[in-house]
Scaffold this motif. Sequence first.
Motif, mmCIF file in Angstrom:
data_model
loop_
_atom_site.group_PDB
_atom_site.id
_atom_site.type_symbol
_atom_site.label_atom_id
_atom_site.label_comp_id
_atom_site.label_asym_id
_atom_site.label_seq_id
_atom_site.Cartn_x
_atom_site.Cartn_y
_atom_site.Cartn_z
ATOM 1 N N ALA A 179 0.825 -1.205 0.000
ATOM 2 C CA ALA A 179 0.000 0.000 0.000
ATOM 3 C C ALA A 179 0.861 1.257 0.000
ATOM 4 C CB ALA A 179 -0.936 -0.001 1.208
ATOM 5 N N ASP A 180 2.014 1.201 0.680
ATOM 6 C CA ASP A 180 2.936 2.337 0.675
ATOM 7 C C ASP A 180 3.433 2.652 -0.731
ATOM 8 O OD1 ASP A 180 2.943 3.121 3.281
ATOM 9 O OD2 ASP A 180 4.788 2.088 3.841
ATOM 10 N N ASN A 181 3.453 1.644 -1.595
ATOM 11 C CA ASN A 181 3.990 1.824 -2.941
ATOM 12 C C ASN A 181 2.917 2.168 -3.967
ATOM 13 O OD1 ASN A 181 6.639 1.260 -2.158
ATOM 14 N ND2 ASN A 181 6.368 -0.943 -2.424
ATOM 15 N N ALA A 182 1.674 2.256 -3.530
ATOM 16 C CA ALA A 182 0.584 2.601 -4.444
ATOM 17 C C ALA A 182 0.400 4.117 -4.489
ATOM 18 C CB ALA A 182 -0.711 1.927 -3.998
ATOM 19 N N SER A 183 -0.002 4.615 -5.646
ATOM 20 C CA SER A 183 -0.290 6.044 -5.772
ATOM 21 C C SER A 183 -1.503 6.386 -4.913
ATOM 22 C CB SER A 183 -0.579 6.409 -7.225
ATOM 23 O OG SER A 183 0.535 6.132 -8.043
ATOM 24 N N PRO A 184 -1.400 7.375 -4.031
ATOM 25 C CA PRO A 184 -2.525 7.696 -3.146
ATOM 26 C C PRO A 184 -3.652 8.393 -3.888
ATOM 27 C CG PRO A 184 -0.784 9.302 -2.856
ATOM 28 C CD PRO A 184 -0.235 8.256 -3.796
ATOM 29 N N ARG A 185 -4.836 8.242 -3.351
ATOM 30 C CA ARG A 185 -5.981 8.954 -3.893
ATOM 31 C C ARG A 185 -5.863 10.445 -3.575
ATOM 32 N NH1 ARG A 185 -10.937 5.999 -1.037
ATOM 33 N NH2 ARG A 185 -9.850 6.906 0.760
ATOM 34 N N VAL A 186 -6.383 11.263 -4.451
ATOM 35 C CA VAL A 186 -6.482 12.698 -4.164
ATOM 36 C C VAL A 186 -7.793 12.924 -3.436
ATOM 37 C CG1 VAL A 186 -6.598 15.013 -5.137
ATOM 38 C CG2 VAL A 186 -5.105 13.291 -6.180
ATOM 39 N N THR A 187 -7.696 13.370 -2.188
ATOM 40 C CA THR A 187 -8.876 13.528 -1.339
ATOM 41 C C THR A 187 -9.094 15.001 -1.022
ATOM 42 O OG1 THR A 187 -8.335 11.402 -0.321
ATOM 43 C CG2 THR A 187 -10.004 12.731 0.755
ATOM 44 N N LEU A 188 -10.314 15.441 -1.160
ATOM 45 C CA LEU A 188 -10.692 16.819 -0.857
ATOM 46 C C LEU A 188 -11.420 16.878 0.476
ATOM 47 C CD1 LEU A 188 -12.086 17.989 -4.335
ATOM 48 C CD2 LEU A 188 -9.745 18.126 -3.474
ATOM 49 N N VAL A 189 -11.322 18.002 1.140
ATOM 50 C CA VAL A 189 -12.077 18.257 2.367
ATOM 51 C C VAL A 189 -13.065 19.376 2.104
ATOM 52 C CG1 VAL A 189 -10.238 19.795 3.206
ATOM 53 C CG2 VAL A 189 -11.939 18.907 4.801
#
Length: 523
Positions: A244-254
């Motif tokens: 999971a550390d090597n996966a591209s993270p999702r772009v999350t909005l607040v």
Amino acid sequence: MTREDRPRRDDRAGRDDRPRRDGSGQDARRDARGRQRGEARVQGRAGRTTAAPSQRTRQGDAARGAAYDTLRAVADSDAYANLVLPPLLRERRIAGRDAAFATELAYGTLRLRGRYDAVLEQASSRPLAQVDPPVLDVLRMGAHQLLGMRVPPHAAVSETVGLARERVGAGAAQFVNAVLRRVAEQPLDVWLTRVADAADPTGDDVVARLAAVESHPAWVVRALRESLVGSGRSADELAALLEADNASPRVTLVARPGLVTPAGLAEQVDAVPAGLAPTALVLTGGDPGAVPAVRDGLAGVQDEGSQLVTLAFAAAPVEGRDERWLDLCAGPGGKAALLGALAAERGARLVANEVQPHRARLVEQALRAVPRDAVEEVRTGDGRTVGELEPDSYDRVLLDAPCTGLGALRRRPESRWRRTPADLATLGALQRALLASALAAVRPGGVVAYVTCSPHLAETQLVVLDGLRAAARAGTPAEVVDAAPVLAGVAPVWEPVPGRTDVQLWPHVHGTDAMHLTLLRRL
């Protein structure tokens, strides 16, 4: 090799010409991901107009060039990729799929550097220690295209060799060509088996095997395994966590409460609810910087884990008044902006403190849309002195402590290669001093949230344990508040770990950064 595939000579430069380009600057023979196009599409016989020869550029691939320059800035200047690459893309007018390609190439190469170095060591005719760093970065980029991206081998090798010729010279380009052709001979699963066997010949050292295959320093792998067990999870999850550390993270909005609703934000952008934090939306397409609510400060880009610990801190029960809040280490301002919005809804006032002036300016920018009467002050100061200068002054104190960042390796891909075990001692002393200051600054009956973006036990549980002992000696005693029901009130679908009063989030379980939260009440 067809005539079209042979490199042409540039009479002026005395070197192979670059791939043919269309009017947008892209390689006319390949799409933005390097996939080969048919000759009809190149010449415009498939419903599109070809660019005139005078419009074609002889420069190297712009997206690969931006990724390479980012890697060199990270190596030469200790820069952070997330601060280097976006300005480069804007400056060079690289957008859309080309920008996405450059981003994955740069970040993916940095994340998986350890894995690719192990592959290249076997594919190279010389030890990597004898390869010049710029050449090695080119090789790593080529390896990522071959083994980590959907780029056809021909395109990956030829384009990377062209980049090498342009940036590091013809001789180095020949070496790059030879090595990458060897890499291309085997698929990823074969290389991973070879890398694992080389790292662990006896089959007894799980840490060494996972460190090589999943591209983490061995000390980080050991620390993460201990953190899983120490937080009530299983060591068997280690491989999933590293992956999971090597996966591209999702772009999350607040969606900042009182400024914009999640539904209102969703109308402006392609996004869906994140699933845990009620304020969080996951971007499914588009540029977050182009969203009107983000431009105006009504919303922002913020990891869902960061939102969750901030919401839980604001929801923790306090005894007595609840009017004055402090963000002790506020830069760059994401949590402060969410806190400010919540304070405005509840009639409270926020003080945001940051030790670095340039980060304090970022906090001011993040708070620009928060009602002025909810922000008492944004100031520059050493958080370690606040408790002495303002004892018993706040109802809530958020301490988002400086840490190794081992919980955010998805977003800071270079961090895993920069941090060392020696950093823990320096950061630990700072974390303890800041926690002592926070417990002195909060009034009796008030709440302190100790937050880190690292799951390392030395930065989480041990700091809290030492902090409680030191606070008792200093006359500012505190007790742990069970954070599990508080977070459950914020995120009903969150499943607490039995027996734990703190909260530890994980990328492989919750899809967030590995944020830690401990709630403390001053006695």
